[in-house]
Design a protein around this motif. Sequence first.
Motif, PDB file in Angstrom:
ATOM      1  N   ASP A  64      27.594  26.575  42.434  1.00 34.86           N
ATOM      2  CA  ASP A  64      28.119  27.039  41.153  1.00 34.86           C
ATOM      3  C   ASP A  64      27.438  28.337  40.715  1.00 34.86           C
ATOM      4  N   ASP A  65      28.233  29.259  40.176  1.00 31.84           N
ATOM      5  CA  ASP A  65      27.705  30.564  39.749  1.00 31.84           C
ATOM      6  C   ASP A  65      26.525  30.418  38.795  1.00 31.84           C
TER       7      ASP A  65
ATOM      8  N   PRO B 212      34.939  32.208  43.312  1.00 33.55           N
ATOM      9  CA  PRO B 212      34.243  30.958  42.997  1.00 33.55           C
ATOM     10  C   PRO B 212      33.613  30.359  44.258  1.00 33.55           C
TER      11      PRO B 212
ATOM     12  N   THR C 219      35.493  38.436  40.626  1.00 34.52           N
ATOM     13  CA  THR C 219      36.304  37.301  40.185  1.00 34.52           C
ATOM     14  C   THR C 219      36.965  37.620  38.847  1.00 34.52           C
TER      15      THR C 219
END
Length: 318
Positions: A141-142, A168, A262
Amino acid sequence: MALATTAFVFPGQGSQKVGMLAAAHDAYAAVRATFEEASAALGYDMWDLVQNGEQDALNLTATTQPVLLTSSVALWRAWLEQGGEGPAVMAGHSLGEFSALVCAGALDFADAVRLVRQRGEFMQSAVPVGEGAMAAIIGLDDDAIVSICAEVVAAGSGEVAAVNFNSPGQVVIAGHTAAVDAAVAALKEAGAKRAMPLPVSAPFHTVLMKPAGEQLAGAVADIAIAAPSVPVIHNVHCQSEQDPEQIRELLVRQIYSPVQWTGCVQAMVERGVDKVVECGPGKVLSGLNRRIDKSLSSFSLEEPDSLKAARDGVAANA
């Protein structure tokens, strides 16, 4: 007329390879003329380097940047030469933002070729070789990546940060070599599927690039910038700008700020885009874009057959 649901995107470093665009060069006068123009601006035969040089020479940042910009602009001109219509919006990944601004009429091509060669020199010299590194982190997860990098910095290992939000689950980190190594170990422990060092020698898009940004500000101040004829979504804040002075500032900030790819793609989708044409060598961005939004149709332009397929594909249901 612009194609209301089509975006053009322009790749950054990593898409270069010896022998690229050979078929397009044979097929399109616009490609040949663009490489001749770049060669005249820089004082060496760029086409000979691209076709016959060593990959290591092509990978030098100060060479890669003008070569990729020239390749992207050449394919854009070939697209127009073959009757392709302009898109509703553009964006470029890092260096590719300069390509987008040239194709949108905001930057003069010869000015831009010289500028990105300087940009490459500034970026390479900002941190001594061996002191900086980058790594790709897959499958985490970012927010977790951002948090773990902050913990490594707080522990005193040096600077490290998330710098390319590519899609992602795919983020690139960069910083001091020791800090990147520490972050890679911590990210693997936190569950990253893969954490791979990248073959680059400078920590691009980090605060360590601030000296390069200061140098670039001087170079950018000397060139003319116009309002783009097509909106260009910028890496820094995922918005388009019409004010040349704002664009000038963003080109400087971009060198030491994360690439929000993104967010750029999501911003284009919010504008109604459902077709994306990758205008440059390779298909790196097409792969990222599909991971960002599976509804997007992707096209590339590097080969004459793919350019024709893109022209037919974007014209369908336009």
